[in-house]
Design a protein around this motif. Structure first.
Motif, PDB file in Angstrom:
ATOM      1  N   UNK A  42       0.842  -1.200   0.000  1.00  0.00           N
ATOM      2  CA  UNK A  42       0.000   0.000   0.000  1.00  0.00           C
ATOM      3  C   UNK A  42       0.876   1.248   0.000  1.00  0.00           C
ATOM      4  N   UNK A  43       2.012   1.213   0.693  1.00  0.00           N
ATOM      5  CA  UNK A  43       2.929   2.352   0.702  1.00  0.00           C
ATOM      6  C   UNK A  43       3.451   2.680  -0.683  1.00  0.00           C
ATOM      7  N   UNK A  44       3.806   1.653  -1.434  1.00  0.00           N
ATOM      8  CA  UNK A  44       4.297   1.870  -2.802  1.00  0.00           C
ATOM      9  C   UNK A  44       3.162   2.391  -3.688  1.00  0.00           C
ATOM     10  N   UNK A  45       1.966   1.828  -3.537  1.00  0.00           N
ATOM     11  CA  UNK A  45       0.822   2.304  -4.330  1.00  0.00           C
ATOM     12  C   UNK A  45       0.473   3.743  -3.993  1.00  0.00           C
ATOM     13  N   UNK A 121      -3.668   1.400   6.500  1.00  0.00           N
ATOM     14  CA  UNK A 121      -3.192   0.408   7.457  1.00  0.00           C
ATOM     15  C   UNK A 121      -3.748  -0.963   7.098  1.00  0.00           C
ATOM     16  N   UNK A 122      -2.935  -1.814   6.548  1.00  0.00           N
ATOM     17  CA  UNK A 122      -3.192  -3.238   6.296  1.00  0.00           C
ATOM     18  C   UNK A 122      -4.463  -3.513   5.509  1.00  0.00           C
ATOM     19  N   UNK A 123      -4.763  -2.700   4.533  1.00  0.00           N
ATOM     20  CA  UNK A 123      -5.875  -3.000   3.648  1.00  0.00           C
ATOM     21  C   UNK A 123      -7.242  -2.685   4.211  1.00  0.00           C
ATOM     22  N   UNK A 124      -7.339  -2.079   5.312  1.00  0.00           N
ATOM     23  CA  UNK A 124      -8.633  -1.705   5.874  1.00  0.00           C
ATOM     24  C   UNK A 124      -8.627  -1.803   7.378  1.00  0.00           C
ATOM     25  N   UNK A 125      -9.450  -0.994   8.036  1.00  0.00           N
ATOM     26  CA  UNK A 125      -9.430  -0.970   9.493  1.00  0.00           C
ATOM     27  C   UNK A 125      -9.911  -2.259  10.146  1.00  0.00           C
ATOM     28  N   UNK A 126     -10.841  -2.942   9.540  1.00  0.00           N
ATOM     29  CA  UNK A 126     -11.365  -4.163  10.160  1.00  0.00           C
ATOM     30  C   UNK A 126     -10.325  -5.282  10.103  1.00  0.00           C
ATOM     31  N   UNK A 127      -9.685  -5.437   8.953  1.00  0.00           N
ATOM     32  CA  UNK A 127      -8.645  -6.465   8.822  1.00  0.00           C
ATOM     33  C   UNK A 127      -7.469  -6.133   9.731  1.00  0.00           C
TER      34      UNK A 127
END
Length: 152
Positions: A42-45, A121-127
Motif C-alpha cells: 500500500x505504501x508503494x501504491x 493500514x493493512x488493507x482496511x481498518x477491520x482487517x
C-alpha cells in the motif's frame, strides 16, 4: 515412545528438546509478515498515486513523503519484528506489543473517522484490527513469555 528416540518430528540428537517455536508465536509471526507486506504494498501504491496528484495539482511533497514514510516504516518494522521472533529477548516481545497496540488505536481511529484513512493500514481498518488484536493477544500469553525469556 522408545527410549533415546527424538521427542518430536524435528528434534535431533544434538539439539535440546522443546526448542520449537510455539504455535501462537508462529501465528503472530505470520500475521506480522502479512501486515508488513500489505503495508509495504500500500505504501508503494500510495507513493505512486501521490506522485501523480502532486505533479498534476502542485501539492505539497512534504505531506506525501510523510505518509509514504510512515507506511514503509511500519511495514519494515513489522517484517523486522517477525524475523526477530527466532532470537531471544523481551525487547522483541515488548516492541511487538507496542506495535500491535498502536495499530489497534490507528484502526479504531480510522473506523471512527470513516474517511477512508483505514486502507493505509493493512488493507482496511477491520482487517488491521483483527490482525493486530490476534498479535496482541498472542504476545501477552504465558507461552509468549516463556518463549522470549528462554535461556540464551
Amino acid at each position: 515412545m522408545r527410549s533415546g528416540a527424538p521427542n518430536g518430528p524435528y528434534d535431533c540428537p544434538g539439539r535440546p528438546a522443546g526448542t520449537d517455536m510455539p504455535g501462537l508465536m508462529r501465528g503472530a509471526r505470520a500475521l506480522l509478515f502479512v501486515m508488513g507486506g500489505m503495508q509495504l504494498t500500500v505504501g508503494v501504491l500510495v507513493a505512486g498515486l501521490l506522485a501523480g496528484v502532486i505533479a498534476n495539482n502542485g501539492g505539497s511533497i512534504a505531506d506525501a513523503v510523510a505518509v509514504v514514510g510512515v507506511l514503509l516504516g511500519l511495514g519494515a518494522l513489522s517484517i523486522v519484528l517477525g524475523t526477530k521472533f527466532a532470537s531471544r529477548g523481551g525487547g522483541v516481545r515488548v516492541t511487538t506489543i507496542v506495535y500491535a497496540s498502536l495499530m489497534i488505536v490507528a484502526c479504531l481511529g480510522s473506523l471512527g473517522l470513516g474517511d477512508g484513512f483505514g486502507p493505509i493500514f493493512t488493507g482496511g481498518p477491520v482487517i488491521g484490527l483483527a490482525c493486530s488484536g490476534i498479535i496482541l493477544a498472542s504476545m501477552v500469553t504465558a507461552q509468549a513469555g516463556a518463549w522470549f525469556n528462554r535461556p540464551r
